[in-house]
Design an enzyme around this catalytic site. Structure first.
Site, PDB file in Angstrom:
ATOM      1  N   TYR A   1       0.999  -1.114   0.040  1.00 37.20           N
ATOM      2  CA  TYR A   1       0.065   0.036   0.010  1.00 37.20           C
ATOM      3  C   TYR A   1       0.926   1.187  -0.033  1.00 37.20           C
ATOM      4  O   TYR A   1       1.951   1.153   0.170  1.00 37.20           O
ATOM      5  CB  TYR A   1      -0.834   0.097   1.058  1.00 37.20           C
ATOM      6  CG  TYR A   1      -0.378   0.326   2.583  1.00 37.20           C
ATOM      7  CD1 TYR A   1       0.369  -0.432   3.138  1.00 37.20           C
ATOM      8  CD2 TYR A   1      -0.537   1.487   3.186  1.00 37.20           C
ATOM      9  CE1 TYR A   1       1.079  -0.376   4.188  1.00 37.20           C
ATOM     10  CE2 TYR A   1       0.007   1.740   4.292  1.00 37.20           C
ATOM     11  CZ  TYR A   1       0.880   0.915   5.087  1.00 37.20           C
ATOM     12  OH  TYR A   1       1.414   1.192   6.065  1.00 37.20           O
TER      13      TYR A   1
ATOM     14  N   LEU B   1      11.212   0.749   7.296  1.00 40.10           N
ATOM     15  CA  LEU B   1      10.526   1.285   5.820  1.00 40.10           C
ATOM     16  C   LEU B   1      11.363   2.578   5.364  1.00 40.10           C
ATOM     17  O   LEU B   1      11.657   3.421   6.222  1.00 40.10           O
ATOM     18  CB  LEU B   1       9.081   1.547   6.287  1.00 40.10           C
ATOM     19  CG  LEU B   1       8.378   2.065   4.805  1.00 40.10           C
ATOM     20  CD1 LEU B   1       8.295   0.521   3.888  1.00 40.10           C
ATOM     21  CD2 LEU B   1       7.034   2.721   5.105  1.00 40.10           C
TER      22      LEU B   1
ATOM     23  N   LYS C   1       6.643  -2.092   1.617  1.00 41.84           N
ATOM     24  CA  LYS C   1       5.255  -1.679   2.572  1.00 41.84           C
ATOM     25  C   LYS C   1       4.107  -2.588   2.474  1.00 41.84           C
ATOM     26  O   LYS C   1       3.248  -2.004   1.584  1.00 41.84           O
ATOM     27  CB  LYS C   1       5.052  -0.106   2.198  1.00 41.84           C
ATOM     28  CG  LYS C   1       4.037   0.686   2.806  1.00 41.84           C
ATOM     29  CD  LYS C   1       4.114   2.137   2.498  1.00 41.84           C
ATOM     30  CE  LYS C   1       3.085   2.939   3.160  1.00 41.84           C
ATOM     31  NZ  LYS C   1       3.389   3.035   4.571  1.00 41.84           N
TER      32      LYS C   1
ATOM     33  N   GLU D   1      11.928   2.029  14.188  1.00 42.87           N
ATOM     34  CA  GLU D   1      10.978   2.955  13.905  1.00 42.87           C
ATOM     35  C   GLU D   1       9.848   2.990  14.828  1.00 42.87           C
ATOM     36  O   GLU D   1       9.522   2.078  15.554  1.00 42.87           O
ATOM     37  CB  GLU D   1      10.646   2.707  12.406  1.00 42.87           C
ATOM     38  CG  GLU D   1      10.129   1.298  11.957  1.00 42.87           C
ATOM     39  CD  GLU D   1      10.107   1.236  10.547  1.00 42.87           C
ATOM     40  OE1 GLU D   1       9.991   2.294   9.773  1.00 42.87           O
ATOM     41  OE2 GLU D   1       9.963  -0.105  10.155  1.00 42.87           O
TER      42      GLU D   1
END
Ligand code: PLP
Length: 286
Positions: free
Chosen positions: A33, A206, A150, A182
């Site tokens: 996505y 990411l 992702k 993260e």
């Protein structure tokens, strides 16, 4: 007015939009996505999001659902039809819906599923959270080893948000082998002296589109940037902290695991970086 969404070539009122129960996104989280923010009716960094989408698809041997021009057109059409001034466009591609559930990938005769929808968020760039700063807790990072892709496997990040809520915080920063990877849905940064420190790219995080832009703008503004892992202890002793994502831009963090950073208000460098990011990305919005 009913929201108009896009599903496999059609613009439909959301009540009429459907996806098969055999869709691999639903059964296997076999999908990727992107989230692109909208400010003043324009898309922020569409090209960056499109390039990352292409990479996510390639890493998973998933066919591309449409050409860049077509995807840009669909984004713009949805923004216009839903009269989005500030908000976001969510795009999801899955490996499609074969006739039965099967772990093996389907053949080329099964077309990918492409879904896009908008979310309206008036005043997105002027959020109270950005003025006050947010609180994070640290949690173990137990996600899979390809966080650079992702994918829609977002259960652990959802659990992380709930752990944060339960602890009276807003978000969680994930820690692996002692180092911060993260946030649940954002990239993490600390500021020491005047230096911005954020984890280097790899499969562990990411590759944020906002991260890339923010680091570029910071360097252009002669700010010092160091890309390396940092521990949660180092973060608790930092002068400032913040995170970045497409929908939160540059978001100040004012406490970590209950430890207040500085005077507990957003740091000067963080505030400046947020302004620069918003100014610069509005200039190139499409
Ligand atoms: N890291 C994770 C795990 C994310 O889910 C996101 C955004 O959803 C980010 C980082 C930030 O990426 P971007 O700046 O491209 O929104």
């Amino acid at each position: 007015m009913s929201r108009i969404v896009y599903v496999n070539g059609e613009y439909l009122p959301e009540e009429e939009a459907t996806v098969s129960v055999f869709d691999r996104g639903f059964l296997f989280a076999d999908g990727v996505y992107e989230v692109t923010s909208v400010l003043g009716g324009k898309l922020i960094d569409f090209d960056g999001h499109f390039q990352r989408l292409k990479r996510s698809l390639a890493e998973l041997d998933m066919p591309a659902p449409a050409a860049m021009d077509d995807l840009l057109e669909i984004h713009r059409e949805l923004v216009a039809r839903n009269e989005i001034e500030d908000g976001l466009v969510y795009l999801q591609v899955t490996r499609g819906a074969p006739a039965d559930r099967d772990f093996a990938y389907p053949g080329e005769d099964v077309a990918p599923t492409l879904v896009l929808f908008t979310q309206s968020k008036p005043g997105l760039a002027d959020s109270p959270a950005a003025r006050a700063g947010i609180k994070v807790i640290s949690i173990d990072d137990i996600r899979w080893g390809r966080r650079d892709i992702k994918t829609v496997q977002l259960l652990y990040p959802s659990m992380g948000k709930m752990m944060a809520k339960k602890a009276g915080a807003d978000d969680a920063w994930m820690v692996e082998d002692g180092f911060v990877t993260e946030g649940t849905s954002n990239n993490a940064y600390i500021v020491k002296g005047k230096k911005i420190i954020t984890r280097n790219l790899g499969n562990e995080i990411l590759h944020g589109i906002t991260r890339a832009a923010v680091l570029r703008f910071a360097r252009e503004a002669q700010m010092e940037v160091e890309e390396r892992p940092f521990t949660i202890e180092e973060a608790k002793g930092a002068d400032e902290a913040f995170f970045t994502s497409a929908s939160a831009f540059v978001m100040p963090v004012v406490s970590i695991d209950g430890v207040m950073l500085g005077d507990g208000t957003p740091g000067q460098l963080t505030k400046r970086l947020r302004e620069i990011y918003l100014d610069e990305s509005r200039k190139t919005a499409s």
